[in-house]
Design a protein around this motif. Structure first.
Motif, PDB file in Angstrom:
ATOM      1  N   LYS A 168       0.834  -1.208   0.000  1.00 58.93           N
ATOM      2  CA  LYS A 168       0.000   0.000   0.000  1.00 58.93           C
ATOM      3  C   LYS A 168       0.865   1.253   0.000  1.00 58.93           C
ATOM      4  N   ASP A 169       1.880   1.259   0.856  1.00 57.30           N
ATOM      5  CA  ASP A 169       2.753   2.421   0.946  1.00 57.30           C
ATOM      6  C   ASP A 169       3.530   2.640  -0.344  1.00 57.30           C
ATOM      7  N   ASN A 170       3.731   1.594  -1.091  1.00 54.80           N
ATOM      8  CA  ASN A 170       4.478   1.706  -2.336  1.00 54.80           C
ATOM      9  C   ASN A 170       3.569   1.885  -3.546  1.00 54.80           C
ATOM     10  N   GLY A 171       2.263   2.062  -3.288  1.00 49.40           N
ATOM     11  CA  GLY A 171       1.323   2.313  -4.374  1.00 49.40           C
ATOM     12  C   GLY A 171       1.052   1.107  -5.247  1.00 49.40           C
ATOM     13  N   LYS A 172       1.252  -0.107  -4.701  1.00 44.50           N
ATOM     14  CA  LYS A 172       1.065  -1.318  -5.505  1.00 44.50           C
ATOM     15  C   LYS A 172       0.148  -2.304  -4.803  1.00 44.50           C
ATOM     16  N   LYS A 173      -0.832  -1.773  -4.090  1.00 46.49           N
ATOM     17  CA  LYS A 173      -1.724  -2.629  -3.320  1.00 46.49           C
ATOM     18  C   LYS A 173      -2.626  -3.494  -4.190  1.00 46.49           C
ATOM     19  N   ASP A 174      -2.790  -3.126  -5.468  1.00 44.53           N
ATOM     20  CA  ASP A 174      -3.675  -3.893  -6.343  1.00 44.53           C
ATOM     21  C   ASP A 174      -2.915  -4.911  -7.195  1.00 44.53           C
ATOM     22  N   GLN A 175      -1.641  -5.155  -6.859  1.00 41.83           N
ATOM     23  CA  GLN A 175      -0.830  -6.096  -7.616  1.00 41.83           C
ATOM     24  C   GLN A 175      -0.483  -7.292  -6.731  1.00 41.83           C
ATOM     25  N   PHE A 176      -1.187  -8.386  -6.933  1.00 48.96           N
ATOM     26  CA  PHE A 176      -0.977  -9.562  -6.081  1.00 48.96           C
ATOM     27  C   PHE A 176       0.438 -10.112  -6.240  1.00 48.96           C
ATOM     28  N   LYS A 177       0.981 -10.065  -7.439  1.00 49.90           N
ATOM     29  CA  LYS A 177       2.329 -10.585  -7.666  1.00 49.90           C
ATOM     30  C   LYS A 177       3.343  -9.825  -6.820  1.00 49.90           C
ATOM     31  N   TYR A 178       3.173  -8.519  -6.696  1.00 50.73           N
ATOM     32  CA  TYR A 178       4.080  -7.702  -5.890  1.00 50.73           C
ATOM     33  C   TYR A 178       3.923  -8.045  -4.412  1.00 50.73           C
ATOM     34  N   ILE A 179       2.684  -8.158  -3.964  1.00 46.01           N
ATOM     35  CA  ILE A 179       2.414  -8.510  -2.559  1.00 46.01           C
ATOM     36  C   ILE A 179       3.024  -9.867  -2.235  1.00 46.01           C
ATOM     37  N   LYS A 180       2.869 -10.829  -3.152  1.00 50.90           N
ATOM     38  CA  LYS A 180       3.427 -12.167  -2.936  1.00 50.90           C
ATOM     39  C   LYS A 180       4.948 -12.120  -2.870  1.00 50.90           C
ATOM     40  N   GLY A 181       5.576 -11.256  -3.676  1.00 53.33           N
ATOM     41  CA  GLY A 181       7.026 -11.124  -3.641  1.00 53.33           C
ATOM     42  C   GLY A 181       7.516 -10.605  -2.301  1.00 53.33           C
ATOM     43  N   ILE A 182       6.825  -9.588  -1.763  1.00 47.79           N
ATOM     44  CA  ILE A 182       7.173  -9.056  -0.441  1.00 47.79           C
ATOM     45  C   ILE A 182       6.959 -10.138   0.617  1.00 47.79           C
ATOM     46  N   TYR A 183       5.848 -10.849   0.507  1.00 47.70           N
ATOM     47  CA  TYR A 183       5.545 -11.920   1.461  1.00 47.70           C
ATOM     48  C   TYR A 183       6.649 -12.982   1.451  1.00 47.70           C
ATOM     49  N   ASN A 184       7.092 -13.378   0.266  1.00 47.74           N
ATOM     50  CA  ASN A 184       8.128 -14.409   0.164  1.00 47.74           C
ATOM     51  C   ASN A 184       9.415 -13.975   0.854  1.00 47.74           C
ATOM     52  N   ASN A 185       9.772 -12.680   0.678  1.00 50.11           N
ATOM     53  CA  ASN A 185      10.984 -12.172   1.317  1.00 50.11           C
ATOM     54  C   ASN A 185      10.853 -12.168   2.833  1.00 50.11           C
ATOM     55  N   LEU A 186       9.691 -11.777   3.319  1.00 48.29           N
ATOM     56  CA  LEU A 186       9.471 -11.774   4.761  1.00 48.29           C
ATOM     57  C   LEU A 186       9.507 -13.194   5.322  1.00 48.29           C
ATOM     58  N   GLU A 187       8.934 -14.112   4.568  1.00 44.45           N
ATOM     59  CA  GLU A 187       8.898 -15.498   5.026  1.00 44.45           C
ATOM     60  C   GLU A 187      10.298 -16.118   5.037  1.00 44.45           C
ATOM     61  N   LYS A 188      11.116 -15.776   4.029  1.00 47.29           N
ATOM     62  CA  LYS A 188      12.492 -16.258   4.005  1.00 47.29           C
ATOM     63  C   LYS A 188      13.250 -15.769   5.228  1.00 47.29           C
ATOM     64  N   ASP A 189      12.985 -14.513   5.611  1.00 44.72           N
ATOM     65  CA  ASP A 189      13.666 -13.937   6.760  1.00 44.72           C
ATOM     66  C   ASP A 189      13.324 -14.694   8.037  1.00 44.72           C
ATOM     67  N   ILE A 190      12.095 -15.142   8.131  1.00 48.34           N
ATOM     68  CA  ILE A 190      11.673 -15.895   9.313  1.00 48.34           C
ATOM     69  C   ILE A 190      12.354 -17.256   9.358  1.00 48.34           C
ATOM     70  N   LYS A 191      12.513 -17.888   8.215  1.00 50.85           N
ATOM     71  CA  LYS A 191      13.058 -19.236   8.172  1.00 50.85           C
ATOM     72  C   LYS A 191      14.560 -19.283   8.385  1.00 50.85           C
ATOM     73  N   LYS A 192      15.266 -18.147   8.174  1.00 54.47           N
ATOM     74  CA  LYS A 192      16.713 -18.131   8.350  1.00 54.47           C
ATOM     75  C   LYS A 192      17.066 -18.168   9.827  1.00 54.47           C
ATOM     76  N   PRO A 193      18.129 -18.894  10.187  1.00 57.50           N
ATOM     77  CA  PRO A 193      18.574 -18.932  11.588  1.00 57.50           C
ATOM     78  C   PRO A 193      18.959 -17.527  12.051  1.00 57.50           C
ATOM     79  N   GLN A 194      18.521 -17.159  13.244  1.00 59.42           N
ATOM     80  CA  GLN A 194      18.820 -15.839  13.772  1.00 59.42           C
ATOM     81  C   GLN A 194      20.144 -15.865  14.520  1.00 59.42           C
ATOM     82  N   GLU A 195      21.018 -14.873  14.276  1.00 62.96           N
ATOM     83  CA  GLU A 195      22.313 -14.802  14.926  1.00 62.96           C
ATOM     84  C   GLU A 195      22.177 -14.165  16.294  1.00 62.96           C
TER      85      GLU A 195
END
Length: 289
Positions: A168-195
């Motif tokens: 929404k803040d990036n003006g792309k709230k109506d693009q599911f592909k963009y939302i999914k890309g952000i989601y994938n990055n956030l999910e990868k961050d969760i799965k990585k071991p935390q230092e």
């Protein structure tokens, strides 16, 4: 709500000039053409099958439309309908039964204009939302389809909510592909071991440049927020995954608030998905013990 008759959208039918009687005849034809006993003929001009229509049968089966006092009057009405707006979707082809010099009548074959007919229907892509994830995406004006539904069924609700906020803040709230890309990055961050704080190692040079650049820097999180988060991390009853999501939201909300009061181009959402992923990973170093 879009009103329909036999899956035909009334508003779309009206847009091409069809009235209620036209819709009834069209619906009758669709049901009639599915009969295995109906006579068919390939119509070369239309490159499709034509279906023989007996006017007497049609008139008899639709008394709500053909309620004239005389048979002649009803047949004239049907001919006018086939020559009117109904011809946009039901095309009339007449073929003679005469052979050589013998006497004979003619048969009327009706060809369905499939392109026009399908444009009148409720399409499969117009799926109503049922789950919380589907409701969130549908509220953005994104049309749900089976592919999106399958993807949403596998997505974490809290993480999706954060991805939508960034989009929404990036003006792309109506693009599911963009939302999914952000989601994938956030999910990868969760799965990585935390230092841990004692094994942070050297920081990435590109991330350092991003933080030091006045026009692209990301405001640091207040110590009070970090302290509160550390307390939450020490809560053994809390789901670790939920802790990470909460921290990501906390970082994003703080950065968004600070950006409102600084005359810079610094913004969490100005990063590419890869930069966003690196920042989230960097921002969480030392927060887990």
């Amino acid at each position: 709500m879009d009103f329909t008759v036999n899956n035909i959208r009334v508003d779309r039918a009206a847009a091409i000039g069809l009235n209620a009687e036209d819709i009834i005849v069209l619906s009758w034809f669709i049901q009639f053409s599915n009969s295995s006993s109906i006579e068919r003929k390939y119509i070369k001009k239309e490159n499709d099958m034509g279906y023989w229509i007996n006017y007497d049968t049609l008139i008899k089966e639709l008394p709500l439309v053909f309620n004239g006092k005389t048979e002649k009057g009803n047949k004239e009405k049907l001919r006018r309908m086939f020559k009117g707006n109904l011809s946009k979707v039901l095309m009339r082809e007449q073929f003679s039964n005469k052979k050589d010099n013998s006497k004979g009548g003619s048969k009327i074959f009706i060809v369905l204009n499939r392109f026009v007919y399908e444009s009148l229907l409720i399409v499969d892509t117009e799926i109503q939302p049922k789950t919380d994830n589907e409701v969130m995406i549908h509220a953005l004006g994104i049309v749900l389809n089976n592919n999106i539904k399958v993807q949403l069924s596998k997505m974490d609700e809290s993480l999706l909510e954060l991805a939508i906020a960034i989009a929404k803040d990036n003006g792309k709230k109506d693009q599911f592909k963009y939302i999914k890309g952000i989601y994938n990055n956030l999910e990868k961050d969760i799965k990585k071991p935390q230092e841990s704080a004692n094994s942070q190692g050297p920081s990435d040079s590109k991330n350092t440049d991003l933080h030091n650049n006045t026009n692209n820097s990301i405001p640091q999180i207040d110590d009070s927020i970090n302290n509160n988060y550390t307390k939450n991390v020490n809560n053994e009853n809390e789901d670790p995954r939920e802790k990470i999501i909460a921290k990501q939201k906390q970082d994003y909300e703080m950065i968004s608030r600070k950006n409102k009061f600084h005359n810079t181009n610094a913004s969490f959402i100005n990063y590419t998905p890869d930069e966003l992923e690196r920042h989230l990973q960097e921002s969480q170093k030392g927060k887990f013990k």
